[in-house]
Design an enzyme around this catalytic site. Structure first.
Site, PDB file in Angstrom:
ATOM      1  N   TYR A  87       0.796  -1.447  -0.082  1.00  0.00           N
ATOM      2  CA  TYR A  87      -0.062   0.008   0.016  1.00  0.00           C
ATOM      3  C   TYR A  87       0.751   1.234  -0.042  1.00  0.00           C
ATOM      4  O   TYR A  87       0.876   2.200  -0.770  1.00  0.00           O
ATOM      5  CB  TYR A  87      -0.822   0.041   1.315  1.00  0.00           C
ATOM      6  CG  TYR A  87      -1.901   0.863   1.416  1.00  0.00           C
ATOM      7  CD1 TYR A  87      -2.961   0.858   0.655  1.00  0.00           C
ATOM      8  CD2 TYR A  87      -1.904   2.068   2.385  1.00  0.00           C
ATOM      9  CE1 TYR A  87      -4.132   1.937   0.594  1.00  0.00           C
ATOM     10  CE2 TYR A  87      -2.864   2.870   2.657  1.00  0.00           C
ATOM     11  CZ  TYR A  87      -3.859   2.821   1.633  1.00  0.00           C
ATOM     12  OH  TYR A  87      -4.926   4.084   1.722  1.00  0.00           O
TER      13      TYR A  87
ATOM     14  N   LYS B 131       0.989   4.103  -2.712  1.00  0.00           N
ATOM     15  CA  LYS B 131       0.658   5.348  -2.572  1.00  0.00           C
ATOM     16  C   LYS B 131       1.682   6.485  -2.653  1.00  0.00           C
ATOM     17  O   LYS B 131       1.604   7.659  -3.357  1.00  0.00           O
ATOM     18  CB  LYS B 131       0.077   5.607  -1.073  1.00  0.00           C
ATOM     19  CG  LYS B 131      -1.412   4.774  -0.677  1.00  0.00           C
ATOM     20  CD  LYS B 131      -2.289   5.321  -1.783  1.00  0.00           C
ATOM     21  CE  LYS B 131      -3.722   4.645  -1.444  1.00  0.00           C
ATOM     22  NZ  LYS B 131      -5.024   5.127  -2.250  1.00  0.00           N
TER      23      LYS B 131
HETATM   24  P1  NAP Z   1     -13.518   2.224   1.252  1.00  0.00           P
HETATM   25  O1  NAP Z   1     -14.537   2.762   2.108  1.00  0.00           O
HETATM   26  O2  NAP Z   1     -13.088   0.791   1.459  1.00  0.00           O
HETATM   27  O3  NAP Z   1     -14.101   2.424  -0.412  1.00  0.00           O
HETATM   28  C1  NAP Z   1     -13.432   1.913  -1.233  1.00  0.00           C
HETATM   29  C2  NAP Z   1     -14.353   2.252  -2.859  1.00  0.00           C
HETATM   30  O4  NAP Z   1     -13.339   1.844  -3.697  1.00  0.00           O
HETATM   31  C3  NAP Z   1     -15.603   1.567  -2.882  1.00  0.00           C
HETATM   32  O5  NAP Z   1     -16.398   2.356  -3.570  1.00  0.00           O
HETATM   33  C4  NAP Z   1     -15.196   0.179  -3.610  1.00  0.00           C
HETATM   34  O6  NAP Z   1     -16.112  -0.292  -4.691  1.00  0.00           O
HETATM   35  C5  NAP Z   1     -13.897   0.981  -4.594  1.00  0.00           C
HETATM   36  N1  NAP Z   1     -13.038   0.188  -5.379  1.00  0.00           N
HETATM   37  C6  NAP Z   1     -12.195  -0.719  -4.625  1.00  0.00           C
HETATM   38  N2  NAP Z   1     -11.557  -1.439  -5.641  1.00  0.00           N
HETATM   39  C7  NAP Z   1     -12.211  -1.041  -6.755  1.00  0.00           C
HETATM   40  C8  NAP Z   1     -11.791  -1.486  -8.089  1.00  0.00           C
HETATM   41  N3  NAP Z   1     -11.011  -2.322  -8.237  1.00  0.00           N
HETATM   42  N4  NAP Z   1     -12.440  -1.142  -9.267  1.00  0.00           N
HETATM   43  C9  NAP Z   1     -13.416  -0.009  -8.948  1.00  0.00           C
HETATM   44  N5  NAP Z   1     -13.625   0.451  -7.531  1.00  0.00           N
HETATM   45  C10 NAP Z   1     -13.136  -0.129  -6.597  1.00  0.00           C
HETATM   46  O7  NAP Z   1     -12.314   3.087   1.095  1.00  0.00           O
HETATM   47  P2  NAP Z   1     -12.022   4.562   1.672  1.00  0.00           P
HETATM   48  O8  NAP Z   1     -11.461   4.641   2.774  1.00  0.00           O
HETATM   49  O9  NAP Z   1     -13.188   5.549   1.313  1.00  0.00           O
HETATM   50  O10 NAP Z   1     -10.717   5.058   0.780  1.00  0.00           O
HETATM   51  C11 NAP Z   1     -10.665   5.861  -0.430  1.00  0.00           C
HETATM   52  C12 NAP Z   1      -9.617   6.044  -0.937  1.00  0.00           C
HETATM   53  O11 NAP Z   1      -8.683   6.817   0.255  1.00  0.00           O
HETATM   54  C13 NAP Z   1      -8.511   4.784  -0.985  1.00  0.00           C
HETATM   55  O12 NAP Z   1      -7.654   5.156  -2.251  1.00  0.00           O
HETATM   56  C14 NAP Z   1      -7.712   4.634   0.262  1.00  0.00           C
HETATM   57  O13 NAP Z   1      -6.546   4.011  -0.030  1.00  0.00           O
HETATM   58  C15 NAP Z   1      -7.224   6.278   0.675  1.00  0.00           C
HETATM   59  N6  NAP Z   1      -7.034   6.463   1.821  1.00  0.00           N
HETATM   60  C16 NAP Z   1      -8.316   6.137   2.804  1.00  0.00           C
HETATM   61  C17 NAP Z   1      -7.682   6.204   4.188  1.00  0.00           C
HETATM   62  C18 NAP Z   1      -8.788   5.992   5.356  1.00  0.00           C
HETATM   63  O14 NAP Z   1      -8.436   6.092   6.349  1.00  0.00           O
HETATM   64  N7  NAP Z   1      -9.876   5.489   5.118  1.00  0.00           N
HETATM   65  C19 NAP Z   1      -6.489   6.862   4.679  1.00  0.00           C
HETATM   66  C20 NAP Z   1      -5.577   7.154   3.744  1.00  0.00           C
HETATM   67  C21 NAP Z   1      -5.992   6.987   2.140  1.00  0.00           C
HETATM   68  P3  NAP Z   1     -17.323  -1.072  -4.065  1.00  0.00           P
HETATM   69  O15 NAP Z   1     -18.122   0.278  -3.283  1.00  0.00           O
HETATM   70  O16 NAP Z   1     -18.186  -1.430  -5.235  1.00  0.00           O
HETATM   71  O17 NAP Z   1     -16.871  -1.984  -3.478  1.00  0.00           O
END
Ligand code: NAP
Length: 262
Positions: free
Chosen positions: A170, A174
């Site tokens: 990851y 990133k």
């Molecule tokens: P999340 O709640 O797990 O949601 C992920 C979303 O990405 C979902 O809508 C999922 O689709 C979609 N997705 C995953 N794999 C995919 C694929 N192969 N093709 C198309 N869509 C896909 O994640 P989040 O926490 O909101 O994170 C969003 C972004 O922020 C990510 O890049 C993550 O790495 C980054 N981020 C998050 C955090 C945190 O603390 N949450 C921190 C730093 C960075 P489905 O709904 O259909 O499953």
């Protein structure tokens, strides 16, 4: 944005961000941060193409936007698969002559200590989090160049800036997004296209909800603001970077992490 002064009831126009007639592509818009970004851009007047892997999640978000008077469409495909991205983007470009705003937000984690990490865990995370950004931009950039205007926002993470135990895959993906984005910024600046990274810290979404309570409490203790962030904290920054008013910001990584990494 209107600021309402409590004691004088004066409305001061602080900032009117401009998104008139813009179309935004938001991946991972079915839940969490991507959903908040989609709702925020729709509220600002964009037509939002909500992308997720499953139609059930992006479909619900698009329905919510349309029901509240905005404009959205749901597109379900796997952003880690180059052929699926190519096919979806060509359909999108048949319908919309160009996309003005790209938010590459879809992401997954497959955490493991390096000595135990499988090829599959490595490859899944690199292809979903990093290669996907390349596939999407490669397919949408030509039309954006033709428009002489565009905003690309790629979502990285504090893990890509600082590293994180158990997240070699990851963190590499990133960190790769940051280098990729700086190159986009240089290659497309002359076409009035900006490219920036938003690097969230610990945000309350499904991705972090699976972590044990003890890890969440330890993470909070480490954050100078002593709390985790909300998807809206990220969405507001993305919306600003997507606006016409952010036109002189490019190649930057904006950390939204409560001070976790400075
Ligand atoms: P999340 O709640 O797990 O949601 C992920 C979303 O990405 C979902 O809508 C999922 O689709 C979609 N997705 C995953 N794999 C995919 C694929 N192969 N093709 C198309 N869509 C896909 O994640 P989040 O926490 O909101 O994170 C969003 C972004 O922020 C990510 O890049 C993550 O790495 C980054 N981020 C998050 C955090 C945190 O603390 N949450 C921190 C730093 C960075 P489905 O709904 O259909 O499953």
């Amino acid at each position: 944005m209107l600021l309402i002064c409590k004691n004088s009831a004066i409305l001061i126009s602080v900032m009117e961000l401009n998104y008139k007639g813009k179309t935004a592509f938001v991946s991972g818009a079915g839940r969490g941060i991507g959903k908040a970004v989609a709702l925020e851009l729709a509220k600002a007047g964009c037509t939002v193409l909500c992308i997720s892997k499953n139609i059930s999640s992006c479909g619900k978000v698009a329905d919510e936007i349309n029901a509240s008077g905005g404009r959205a469409e749901a597109w379900a495909f796997d952003v880690s698969k180059p052929a699926e991205v190519k096919d979806a983007c060509s359909h999108i470009l048949e319908k919309y002559s160009a996309v003005d705003i790209i938010v590459n937000n879809a992401g997954i984690t497959r955490d493991n200590l390096l000595m135990r990490m499988s090829d599959e865990e490595w490859d899944d995370v690199i292809s979903t989090n990093l290669s996907s950004c390349f596939y999407v931009v490669r397919n949408l950039i030509r039309a954006m160049v033709g428009n002489r205007h565009g905003r690309i926002i790629n979502i990285a993470s504090v893990s890509g800036q600082a590293g994180n135990t158990g997240q070699a895959n990851y963190s590499a993906a990133k960190a790769g997004i940051i280098g990729f984005t700086k190159t986009l910024a240089r290659e497309f600046a002359a076409r009035n296209i900006t490219a920036n990274v938003v690097a969230p810290g610990f945000i309350d979404t499904d991705m972090t909800a699976v972590l044990p309570a003890s890890i969440i409490e330890a993470a909070k203790a480490n954050i100078p603001l002593k709390r985790t962030g909300k998807p809206d904290d990220i969405a507001k920054v993305c919306a600003f970077l997507a606006s016409d008013e952010a036109g002189y910001i490019t190649g930057q990584t904006i950390a939204v992490n409560g001070g976790l990494y400075m």
